[in-house]
Design an enzyme around this catalytic site. Structure first.
Site, PDB file in Angstrom:
ATOM      1  NE  ARG A  54      -0.446   1.421   3.734  1.00  0.00           N
ATOM      2  CZ  ARG A  54       0.706   2.082   3.863  1.00  0.00           C
ATOM      3  NH1 ARG A  54       1.856   1.443   3.993  1.00  0.00           N
ATOM      4  NH2 ARG A  54       0.741   3.403   3.855  1.00  0.00           N
ATOM      5  CB  ALA A  56       0.432   7.242  -3.362  1.00  0.00           C
ATOM      6  NE  ARG A  95      -6.087   1.046  -2.007  1.00  0.00           N
ATOM      7  CZ  ARG A  95      -5.470   1.524  -0.926  1.00  0.00           C
ATOM      8  NH1 ARG A  95      -4.190   1.261  -0.735  1.00  0.00           N
ATOM      9  NH2 ARG A  95      -6.111   2.279  -0.052  1.00  0.00           N
ATOM     10  CG  ASP A 249      -2.963   8.264  -1.067  1.00  0.00           C
ATOM     11  OD1 ASP A 249      -2.898   8.736   0.088  1.00  0.00           O
ATOM     12  OD2 ASP A 249      -2.605   7.108  -1.363  1.00  0.00           O
ATOM     13  CG  ASN A 259      -2.396  11.599   3.099  1.00  0.00           C
ATOM     14  OD1 ASN A 259      -1.857  10.753   2.409  1.00  0.00           O
ATOM     15  ND2 ASN A 259      -2.084  11.767   4.371  1.00  0.00           N
ATOM     16  CE  LYS A 260      -5.330   5.578   4.387  1.00  0.00           C
ATOM     17  NZ  LYS A 260      -6.263   4.776   3.543  1.00  0.00           N
TER      18      LYS A 260
HETATM   19  O1  MRU Z   1      -4.642   3.285   2.073  1.00  0.00           O
HETATM   20  P1  MRU Z   1      -3.150   3.444   2.068  1.00  0.00           P
HETATM   21  O2  MRU Z   1      -2.495   2.833   3.248  1.00  0.00           O
HETATM   22  O3  MRU Z   1      -2.539   3.015   0.761  1.00  0.00           O
HETATM   23  O4  MRU Z   1      -2.949   5.012   2.179  1.00  0.00           O
HETATM   24  C1  MRU Z   1      -1.656   5.546   2.190  1.00  0.00           C
HETATM   25  C2  MRU Z   1      -1.638   6.985   2.488  1.00  0.00           C
HETATM   26  O5  MRU Z   1      -2.630   7.647   2.613  1.00  0.00           O
HETATM   27  C3  MRU Z   1      -0.291   7.620   2.529  1.00  0.00           C
HETATM   28  O6  MRU Z   1      -0.260   8.669   3.438  1.00  0.00           O
HETATM   29  C4  MRU Z   1      -0.012   8.170   1.135  1.00  0.00           C
HETATM   30  O7  MRU Z   1      -0.071   7.139   0.195  1.00  0.00           O
HETATM   31  C5  MRU Z   1       1.256   8.844   1.042  1.00  0.00           C
HETATM   32  S1  MRU Z   1       2.502   7.661   0.836  1.00  0.00           S
HETATM   33  C6  MRU Z   1       3.990   8.055   0.723  1.00  0.00           C
END
Ligand code: MRU
Length: 370
Positions: A54, A56, A95, A249, A259-260
């Site tokens: 997982r 981005a 995704r 992301d 982002n998350k």
């Molecule tokens: O759902 P995920 O775990 O793939 O989400 C990841 C995130 O939100 C990270 O903060 C984002 O990808 C930045 S990664 C360097």
């Protein structure tokens, strides 16, 4: 970065085995370290969708390797363009929010146009995937170098005391290939001997902070404390956070940041408490086609089970338990969008800029639409 003293990337191939891509299966961290062998496009699509890997930048590289595996699934003639497109769509559908996935697939499809034989297709797809991964390492390293002066400036204001940095989710090396995005300036500062302390948001529902960021920081010896997601506001009001750094992301050309889920609430609290809020991202995370992130960035909705259940270690085994009343409905939006006005600056591989179209394009002039 290192695991028990040994250097790892998050995705790799072995020289003597052209049919397998290896990944760190993140579902079991921090309790079990497992490497998974992936041998087909379908397996790679499942690994991305079910979050064996997982983050981005990493899912971008994984999708690129998934296309390489697609070229191995054929024999004889070169793969027809339609079949390549089908493989790309299978991976693209996994995704929706992280734009790195689409970016990497488009890079592969463009590169594969030059191939005249199956041999060439395989060689180009492998080389392109390896280049995407290697570029990601270099971009993340540069993000760290550009973010380092920000931490140094904060350290200079409080000699002898650690710079307190809050981060959300895992934007560390396990979300990338190496270094991480948000964590890269932190690792660079730590290596330089600048005292840092990281507040790690647990990041419900999948707890990427509590499980993965905490484990990463531990491996690198970076002082940190895991906090429930609700704690950041209180810490900021109490002067216990010097800066926030998160990853992204998808960031629009006008500076809105997906982002998350929960990132937006941290940005609001930071804004209310004059705590600088930085977003670290490689250019592969920009969506140059979009401006209004709230209206236009697709937000992934994941299974309710991630909310209703929680995973942990029980009697030495990774186990899942039910958290909510079985009858209660749950909803699981995986990302939110932080509007550019709440972002102090973006930290990219080319430097630091305001989260505004003009400033972003001045760092990436080749993206100006002519
Ligand atoms: O759902 P995920 O775990 O793939 O989400 C990841 C995130 O939100 C990270 O903060 C984002 O990808 C930045 S990664 C360097």
């Amino acid at each position: 970065m290192k695991i028990n003293g040994k250097h790892y990337y998050t995705i790799w191939m072995e020289d003597d085995d052209p049919s397998t891509v290896y990944i760190i299966d993140q579902r079991w961290l921090p309790h079990r370290f497992e490497v998974e062998a992936i041998r087909s496009t379908a397996e790679m699509a499942r690994a991305i969708k079910e979050m064996h890997l997982r983050g981005a930048p990493l899912i971008g590289a994984a999708a690129a390797y998934g296309m390489y595996l697609a070229t191995l699934e054929h024999s004889g003639d070169p793969i027809a363009e339609l079949e390549l497109l089908q493989a790309a769509e299978q991976l693209r559908a996994t995704r929706p929010t992280a734009v790195n996935l689409t970016w990497a697939l488009d890079e592969q499809l463009a590169a594969l146009k030059a191939a005249r034989s199956l041999e060439e297709q395989r060689a180009i797809a492998r080389r392109t995937a390896q280049n995407i991964a290697a570029d990601s390492v270099e971009r993340c390293r540069s993000i760290g170098l550009h973010g380092l002066p920000i931490i140094e400036a904060l350290a200079a204001k409080k000699p002898g005391q650690p710079v307190n940095i809050l981060t959300h989710c895992n934007a560390g090396w396990l979300a990338c290939i190496d270094y991480g995005t948000a964590t890269s300036p932190i690792y660079h500062a730590h290596t330089k001997g600048i005292p840092v302390h990281v507040w790690v948001d647990e990041t419900r529902p999948r707890n990427q902070g509590a499980r993965i960021t905490a484990w990463e920081l531990l491996q690198e010896g970076v002082p940190h404390t895991v906090i429930p997601d609700n704690t950041g506001g209180h810490l900021m009001q109490s002067g216990m956070v010097d800066m926030v750094i998160v990853g992204s992301d998808r960031t629009t050309r006008c500076g809105d940041v997906a982002n998350k889920i929960g990132t937006y609430l941290k940005a609001l609290a930071a804004h209310d408490n004059q705590v600088p809020f930085y977003v670290a991202l490689p250019s592969s995370t920009f969506d140059w086609t979009l401006c209004d992130g709230i209206a236009d960035i697709p937000i992934e909705e994941r299974a309710g089970r991630e909310v209703s259940h929680i995973q942990g270690l029980k009697d030495g085994e990774v186990a899942e338990v039910l958290l909510t009343p079985t009858e209660s409905p749950v909803v699981n939006y995986a990302f939110d969008v932080t509007p550019s006005r709440l972002v102090t600056a973006l930290i990219t591989e080319r430097g630091v800029c305001a989260a505004q179209e003009e400033a972003i394009l001045s760092l990436f002039p080749e993206k100006v639409l002519r």
